[in-house]
Scaffold this motif. Structure first.
Motif, mmCIF file in Angstrom:
data_model
loop_
_atom_site.group_PDB
_atom_site.id
_atom_site.type_symbol
_atom_site.label_atom_id
_atom_site.label_comp_id
_atom_site.label_asym_id
_atom_site.label_seq_id
_atom_site.Cartn_x
_atom_site.Cartn_y
_atom_site.Cartn_z
ATOM 1 N N VAL A 96 -44.619 0.981 4.329
ATOM 2 C CA VAL A 96 -44.625 1.829 3.138
ATOM 3 C C VAL A 96 -45.584 1.251 2.096
ATOM 4 O O VAL A 96 -46.425 1.959 1.544
ATOM 5 N N LEU A 97 -45.463 -0.062 1.868
ATOM 6 C CA LEU A 97 -46.319 -0.684 0.863
ATOM 7 C C LEU A 97 -47.779 -0.580 1.266
ATOM 8 O O LEU A 97 -48.651 -0.304 0.437
ATOM 9 N N ARG A 98 -48.057 -0.783 2.565
ATOM 10 C CA ARG A 98 -49.445 -0.705 3.009
ATOM 11 C C ARG A 98 -50.011 0.685 2.741
ATOM 12 O O ARG A 98 -51.123 0.834 2.262
ATOM 13 N N GLY A 99 -49.200 1.715 3.065
ATOM 14 C CA GLY A 99 -49.634 3.075 2.778
ATOM 15 C C GLY A 99 -49.849 3.291 1.291
ATOM 16 O O GLY A 99 -50.852 3.869 0.865
ATOM 17 N N LEU A 100 -48.929 2.771 0.498
ATOM 18 C CA LEU A 100 -49.011 2.951 -0.951
ATOM 19 C C LEU A 100 -50.283 2.319 -1.514
ATOM 20 O O LEU A 100 -50.982 2.919 -2.327
ATOM 21 N N TYR A 101 -50.585 1.111 -1.035
ATOM 22 C CA TYR A 101 -51.744 0.402 -1.583
ATOM 23 C C TYR A 101 -53.063 1.061 -1.184
ATOM 24 O O TYR A 101 -54.103 0.743 -1.737
ATOM 25 N N LEU A 102 -53.005 1.985 -0.220
ATOM 26 C CA LEU A 102 -54.250 2.681 0.157
ATOM 27 C C LEU A 102 -54.490 3.915 -0.703
ATOM 28 O O LEU A 102 -55.567 4.506 -0.658
ATOM 29 N N PHE A 103 -53.484 4.318 -1.457
ATOM 30 C CA PHE A 103 -53.598 5.543 -2.256
ATOM 31 C C PHE A 103 -54.882 5.629 -3.085
ATOM 32 O O PHE A 103 -55.555 6.645 -3.060
ATOM 33 N N GLY A 149 -40.180 -2.464 5.073
ATOM 34 C CA GLY A 149 -40.884 -1.694 4.061
ATOM 35 C C GLY A 149 -42.345 -2.067 3.937
ATOM 36 O O GLY A 149 -43.033 -1.627 3.030
ATOM 37 N N LYS A 150 -42.832 -2.884 4.862
ATOM 38 C CA LYS A 150 -44.226 -3.296 4.809
ATOM 39 C C LYS A 150 -45.163 -2.107 5.025
ATOM 40 O O LYS A 150 -46.162 -1.951 4.327
#
Lengths: 404, 420
Positions: B232-239, B229-230
């Protein structure tokens, strides 16, 4: 300090700290989910934190800690000392849900953080390992919360009715009984505020910007990367310098010039300006990539009688498709999100871009949920692109994201 | 065999290559010169001009023609009235002329105004021409000419007001004339306001940059571990960085609204505050909030760069450190951090410049009120809110000069640091 580095001290301390974090998180999450008042309770958090932290080295099963914490939270909660204290009107179901959430949020992470910790004296390594695990857990929770909450609020507000928003600003639960009426703000935006047209305008302008940017910057980047000429270093330096020109300083003279020539309020004017703001970025990113390509293939092409432009078209471009995708996405994002120039240069509602249209919604006459629906409409396409093509996007961001 | 001597200077091939290079670069150089450099230079010119928002349109003479009286049969009298005014209230217009083609059959009975003449035969329609010379700013006058209408006019049957009179005039445009003033700068540095704005800018820039860097470093260290899930989190933190600024800024404004914002409601329910807090409307809270927003929106950027650098650090070094018994914090402090120093300082400089130049965020969040007005917002406020373009340009010049200082510093530094 050394005497404090004992498993039986560190465990409860970490437990209490983590419980405070989790209790706050659960209280916020429950408040946002139900609209009722939840707040973290100090006494309950400390009690359960000490308990779980002390029990963790003994009870090595995570689920056991979860049950312990959840049960304790429920009992303490009913006694009025819960780690997550609720307003009187909160139902028993919601209290149980809060306790379960807290149990899971406390038990599993604490058991993971304290795994392998001795009950007695700890070495420096073991101690720092626990601290790092605690910080990691806190970090995940913290970053996820700060990123998710604003976007959650944005989407949920856009689905509410004016009345419901006024009544309880905290209540983000969705009333599914409203059916398609949930999307009323969106329907009104498209029907009364012409958001369909703004979407099209923004899309066309962004695509044109990408096309013109590539058309201009690909030959330029090729020249800087491959050809030898005087002033090459100075040129690539000044490209970087252009990055740093504040847009507002340039926007003022452009506004004056456009007012005097009648280009203000025309999309043509925007298409003239937008690519130029992205060409330097694009050129900088592309020349970096071109440099990494083997020059021998191009030289072979030259030997076979291709002209420079043919070499670019037939050899360099096909080889750099991934870079082109990254640059295109990045430029598209800049053009799509651009606000300042659109705001200054467009006054005529029939010619607005999407960002300008959303800015128009920020007035006291337009209800809040319309503004948020507009924000969602502006965000969704770029998010879809981003999630779908994350690999290219991230590469584009890392290569060119000095700008922003 | 003679010794091979490397060629000196540029040969014909080299010159050709340079020509091709400049040819390929021409569109870039041209467009950047027109859209970036030209405006940059013109900002200096404008900053010495006493120009307001209303002066952007060049002053022009405006004329309106009216026929008074109701001529019904040949021999009736009527009055032709020209109303001439200067569109500007204070600028003189030189060489004002008016020409109009009159319908046939119109005969002048009274006097013609000074400087006016009629040419041509009455039956075919006369040319009316006036030379008014110079008209003052705010000039507004009527000229009446009494006429009688003959048979030819009624045979013609058109509307005499259809033929628009043509006026010409030559006016100084304030942007192009030789009038210069130092007043824009004098006013700028006169009050205490400028230094306050400057101070706010510095605070915003320094704390915003450092905050985004530190938070980004923390996020990068988090995601440097391998776990499911890394991605996913990386994408999320770029939002926050990817989303349009307008969407996230308005979301923050909604979230922190003093009366109906969820954040206030949450704080009230938690018993932390009595009434609503006006997050974006009180000093110094507004400035803090704006800095927090800046950190929130731009930490993804530093996180992305730092993560890339972290992942390129050789794992052998950490193994060696492990062998030597380094603790986790020691590894971070003595290994990771020195390796990251290069990218951190490049990021710091770049972000510093960009935060200094930031306009959208503050403009959308507070509009520069409650002690959050930075230099860039001040450019907009002076030029558009106070309608004084010259003053706005003066602030822009200050911004530009600061930028020059930064970039000299930046290039000094970057030539030593191969971070980018």
């Amino acid at each position: 300090m050394g005497s404090l580095r004992q498993g039986r001290v560190v465990g409860p301390v970490v437990g209490v700290l983590w419980l405070l974090v989790v209790a706050t998180a659960v209280a916020v999450a429950m408040s946002f989910a139900t609209g009722a008042g939840f707040r973290p309770g100090l006494v309950g958090s400390v009690l359960i934190g000490v308990g779980v932290g002390a029990a963790a080295p003994v009870l090595r099963k995570g689920w056991a800690l979860v049950l312990l914490a959840a049960a304790a939270a429920l009992v303490l909660g009913l006694a009025g000392l819960g780690p997550v204290r609720a307003d009187p009107e909160v139902t028993l179901m919601q209290r149980v849900a809060a306790a379960a959430l807290l149990g899971a949020g406390a038990g599993l992470p604490i058991s993971a953080m304290l795994r392998g910790m001795p009950a007695g004296a700890m070495t420096r390594h073991e101690f720092e390992e626990v601290v790092i695990r605690f910080l990691t857990g806190f970090g995940y929770l913290f970053f996820t919360a700060i990123v998710v909450i604003p976007f959650y609020v944005m989407v949920m507000t856009s689905l509410k009715s004016q009345q419901a928003l006024m009544q309880n600003p905290l209540d983000f639960s969705i009333d599914l009984g409203r059916g398609t009426d949930l999307f009323r703000s969106y329907r009104e935006l498209f029907q009364e505020f012409h958001f369909g047209r703004y979407l099209t305008t923004s899309f066309v302008i962004s695509v044109l910007t990408v096309a013109i940017t590539l058309l201009v910057s690909v030959p330029g980047a090729y020249a800087v990367a491959r050809l030898r000429f005087r002033g090459r270093t100075a040129l690539s330096r000044s490209i970087l310098l252009i990055y740093m020109v504040p847009m507002i300083v340039v926007a003022l003279p452009i506004y004056i010039a456009f007012s005097m020539t009648g280009l203000r309020n025309s999309l043509f004017g925007l298409v003239l300006i937008y690519p130029v703001t992205t060409i330097p970025v694009s050129l900088y990113m592309l020349q970096g990539y071109f440099r990494g390509l083997p020059a021998e293939v191009e030289e072979a092409g030259l030997m076979d009688g291709l002209t420079r432009l043919q070499v670019i078209w037939k050899i360099t471009l096909p080889l750099s498709l991934p870079a082109l995708a990254s640059v295109s996405l990045y430029v598209f994002m800049i053009a799509w999100n651009e606000f300042l120039l659109a705001f200054m240069l467009l006054d005529d509602p029939s010619k607005f871009t999407l960002t300008r249209g959303v800015a128009m919604l920020n007035s006291s006459e337009v209800p809040r949920q319309h503004l948020m629906a507009g924000a969602v409409i502006a965000t969704l396409p770029i998010m879809a692109l981003f999630l779908g093509l994350e690999k290219f996007m991230t590469r584009g961001l890392t290569a060119g994201a000095v700008k922003g | 065999m003679t010794e091979a001597i490397p060629p000196k200077g540029t040969g014909p091939l080299g010159r050709r290559e340079a020509r091709v290079a400049w040819g390929l670069l021409f569109p870039t150089v041209f467009s950047v010169a027109m859209v970036i450099l030209l405006p940059l230079l013109s900002i200096f010119w404008i900053s010495f001009k006493p120009i307001g928002l209303a002066d952007l349109r060049a002053p022009v003479p405006v004329v309106r023609e009216q026929i008074r009286g109701r001529p019904e049969a040949p021999g009736d009298i009527a009055t032709v009235e020209y109303r001439l005014r200067n569109s500007s209230r204070d600028t003189v217009i030189d060489a004002v002329t008016l020409s109009d083609r009159w319908p046939p059959g119109v005969t002048v009975t009274g006097d013609l105004p000074d400087g006016c003449s009629l040419t041509g035969p009455v039956e075919a329609g006369q040319e009316f021409f006036c030379n008014f010379g110079t008209i003052e700013g705010g000039y507004n006058d009527r000229f009446k000419i009494d006429v009688t209408l003959g048979q030819a006019f009624f045979d013609w049957g058109g509307d005499p007001e259809d033929s628009e009179p043509v006026v010409t005039g030559r006016a100084d445009h304030v942007l192009t004339n030789g009038e210069f003033t130092l007043e824009n700068f004098a006013r700028l540095f006169d009050g205490s306001e400028f230094w306050q704005v400057f101070g706010v800018t510095v605070i915003y820039t320094v704390f915003g940059t450092i905050g985004a860097l530190v938070v980004g470093l923390f996020a990068a260290l988090l995601l440097n571990n391998d776990f499911r899930g890394k991605g996913v989190l990386r994408g999320l933190y770029l939002f926050p960085y990817v989303a349009p600024v307008i969407a996230v800024a308005f979301t923050w404004v909604t979230l922190f609204d003093p009366t109906s914002g969820s954040a206030n409601e949450l704080l009230i329910r938690m018993g932390l505050t009595e009434g609503g807090i006006n997050f974006f409307g009180t000093r110094p809270l507004a400035l803090i909030m704006v800095i927090v927003f800046e950190v929130w929106r731009y930490f993804p950027l530093s996180f992305l760069f730092i993560l890339a650098r972290l992942q390129s650090i050789d794992a052998d070094m950490y193994e060696a450190a492990d062998m030597d018994g380094a603790s986790p914090f020691q590894k971070f402090w003595y290994l990771s951090l020195p390796m990251l120093l290069g990218i951190l300082s490049v990021l710091f400089l770049l972000r510093f410049i960009w935060t200094f130049n930031k306009f959208d965020d503050i403009f959308l969040l507070t509009g520069g009120s409650a002690g959050t007005r930075t230099l860039t917002v001040d450019v907009y406020e002076q030029a558009f809110a106070i309608s004084n373009i010259g003053a706005g340009a003066a602030v822009a010049v200050v911004v530009f000069c600061c930028l020059l200082v930064f970039s000299i510093f930046f290039f000094r530094f970057i030539s030593r640091e191969e971070g980018l």
